[in-house]
Design a protein around this motif. Structure first.
Motif, PDB file in Angstrom:
ATOM      1  N   ILE A  20    -114.954 -49.154 -48.235  1.00 11.24           N
ATOM      2  CA  ILE A  20    -113.703 -49.784 -47.790  1.00 11.24           C
ATOM      3  C   ILE A  20    -112.585 -48.752 -47.772  1.00 11.24           C
ATOM      4  O   ILE A  20    -111.791 -48.689 -46.825  1.00 11.24           O
ATOM      5  CB  ILE A  20    -113.346 -50.978 -48.698  1.00 11.24           C
ATOM      6  CG1 ILE A  20    -114.338 -52.114 -48.491  1.00 11.24           C
ATOM      7  CG2 ILE A  20    -111.920 -51.463 -48.437  1.00 11.24           C
ATOM      8  CD1 ILE A  20    -114.235 -53.216 -49.523  1.00 11.24           C
ATOM      9  N   PHE A  23    -112.993 -46.481 -44.788  1.00  3.27           N
ATOM     10  CA  PHE A  23    -112.631 -47.197 -43.563  1.00  3.27           C
ATOM     11  C   PHE A  23    -111.126 -47.293 -43.397  1.00  3.27           C
ATOM     12  O   PHE A  23    -110.609 -47.120 -42.290  1.00  3.27           O
ATOM     13  CB  PHE A  23    -113.252 -48.601 -43.574  1.00  3.27           C
ATOM     14  CG  PHE A  23    -114.530 -48.683 -42.798  1.00  3.27           C
ATOM     15  CD1 PHE A  23    -114.625 -49.490 -41.684  1.00  3.27           C
ATOM     16  CD2 PHE A  23    -115.637 -47.948 -43.170  1.00  3.27           C
ATOM     17  CE1 PHE A  23    -115.800 -49.569 -40.956  1.00  3.27           C
ATOM     18  CE2 PHE A  23    -116.812 -48.021 -42.467  1.00  3.27           C
ATOM     19  CZ  PHE A  23    -116.898 -48.833 -41.347  1.00  3.27           C
ATOM     20  N   VAL A  24    -110.422 -47.582 -44.475  1.00  2.00           N
ATOM     21  CA  VAL A  24    -108.964 -47.719 -44.387  1.00  2.00           C
ATOM     22  C   VAL A  24    -108.320 -46.356 -44.128  1.00  2.00           C
ATOM     23  O   VAL A  24    -107.430 -46.240 -43.278  1.00  2.00           O
ATOM     24  CB  VAL A  24    -108.405 -48.386 -45.666  1.00  2.00           C
ATOM     25  CG1 VAL A  24    -106.895 -48.323 -45.704  1.00  2.00           C
ATOM     26  CG2 VAL A  24    -108.885 -49.829 -45.752  1.00  2.00           C
ATOM     27  N   THR A  29    -111.163 -49.694 -39.297  1.00  2.00           N
ATOM     28  CA  THR A  29    -111.251 -51.155 -39.415  1.00  2.00           C
ATOM     29  C   THR A  29    -111.165 -51.847 -38.063  1.00  2.00           C
ATOM     30  O   THR A  29    -111.751 -52.910 -37.878  1.00  2.00           O
ATOM     31  CB  THR A  29    -110.156 -51.694 -40.347  1.00  2.00           C
ATOM     32  OG1 THR A  29    -108.877 -51.300 -39.837  1.00  2.00           O
ATOM     33  CG2 THR A  29    -110.336 -51.163 -41.751  1.00  2.00           C
ATOM     34  N   PHE A  36    -116.534 -54.148 -41.540  1.00  2.00           N
ATOM     35  CA  PHE A  36    -115.489 -54.080 -42.556  1.00  2.00           C
ATOM     36  C   PHE A  36    -115.352 -55.431 -43.254  1.00  2.00           C
ATOM     37  O   PHE A  36    -115.268 -55.497 -44.484  1.00  2.00           O
ATOM     38  CB  PHE A  36    -114.161 -53.660 -41.925  1.00  2.00           C
ATOM     39  CG  PHE A  36    -113.050 -53.492 -42.923  1.00  2.00           C
ATOM     40  CD1 PHE A  36    -113.023 -52.415 -43.783  1.00  2.00           C
ATOM     41  CD2 PHE A  36    -112.028 -54.425 -42.997  1.00  2.00           C
ATOM     42  CE1 PHE A  36    -112.007 -52.258 -44.709  1.00  2.00           C
ATOM     43  CE2 PHE A  36    -111.007 -54.285 -43.910  1.00  2.00           C
ATOM     44  CZ  PHE A  36    -110.989 -53.201 -44.771  1.00  2.00           C
ATOM     45  N   THR A  39    -118.225 -55.933 -45.637  1.00  2.00           N
ATOM     46  CA  THR A  39    -118.098 -55.125 -46.849  1.00  2.00           C
ATOM     47  C   THR A  39    -117.065 -55.714 -47.800  1.00  2.00           C
ATOM     48  O   THR A  39    -117.305 -55.813 -49.009  1.00  2.00           O
ATOM     49  CB  THR A  39    -117.739 -53.678 -46.478  1.00  2.00           C
ATOM     50  OG1 THR A  39    -118.704 -53.195 -45.547  1.00  2.00           O
ATOM     51  CG2 THR A  39    -117.743 -52.788 -47.690  1.00  2.00           C
TER      52      THR A  39
END
Length: 125
Positions: A20, A23-24, A29, A36, A39
């Motif tokens: 996470i 991804f951020v 995202t 996302f 997760t």
């Protein structure tokens, strides 16, 4: 709950929190929203399941509701990769672009059929 359960539940949740974070930070995202969401939901479901693990009836409902949501998200997440691969390899034209949607609808229809006609005997209620 013993330390073994905490490690077995917390280890994967910790790794998913790391995913996470990546991804951020990389702003992925929007490119992969279903993965996302899967997760993030996985971490939340792990926490909720852990909290209700000592209450059998509540845990039963939490477990099966989260499993349904997991199943839906797990079918939608590969769709994002399929679309990306279709653009790269040019096979997303015509009928083949409906393969992921058809797979999701087939699995959901089968699950609904199983729920209605073959409910488990031990289900509360």
């Amino acid at each position: 709950m013993g330390i073994n359960n905490l490690i077995l539940e917390g280890g994967p949740a910790f790794l998913q929190i790391a995913i996470i974070t990546v991804f951020v930070k990389r702003q992925l995202t929007r490119r992969f929203p279903w993965f996302f969401a899967y997760t993030v939901f996985s971490v939340g479901a792990t926490i909720i399941r852990h909290e209700t693990s000592n209450q059998p009836v509540e845990y039963y409902w939490v477990y099966w509701i989260t499993e349904v949501i997991f199943g839906i998200l797990a079918l939608l997440a590969p769709n994002e990769v399929f679309e990306l691969a279709a653009k790269i390899f040019y096979f997303g034209q015509g009928v083949s672009r409906f393969v992921p949607v058809a797979a999701v609808l087939t699995v959901l229809a089968y699950a609904l059929w199983q729920t209605i006609y073959h409910a488990p005997a031990f289900a509360p209620g």
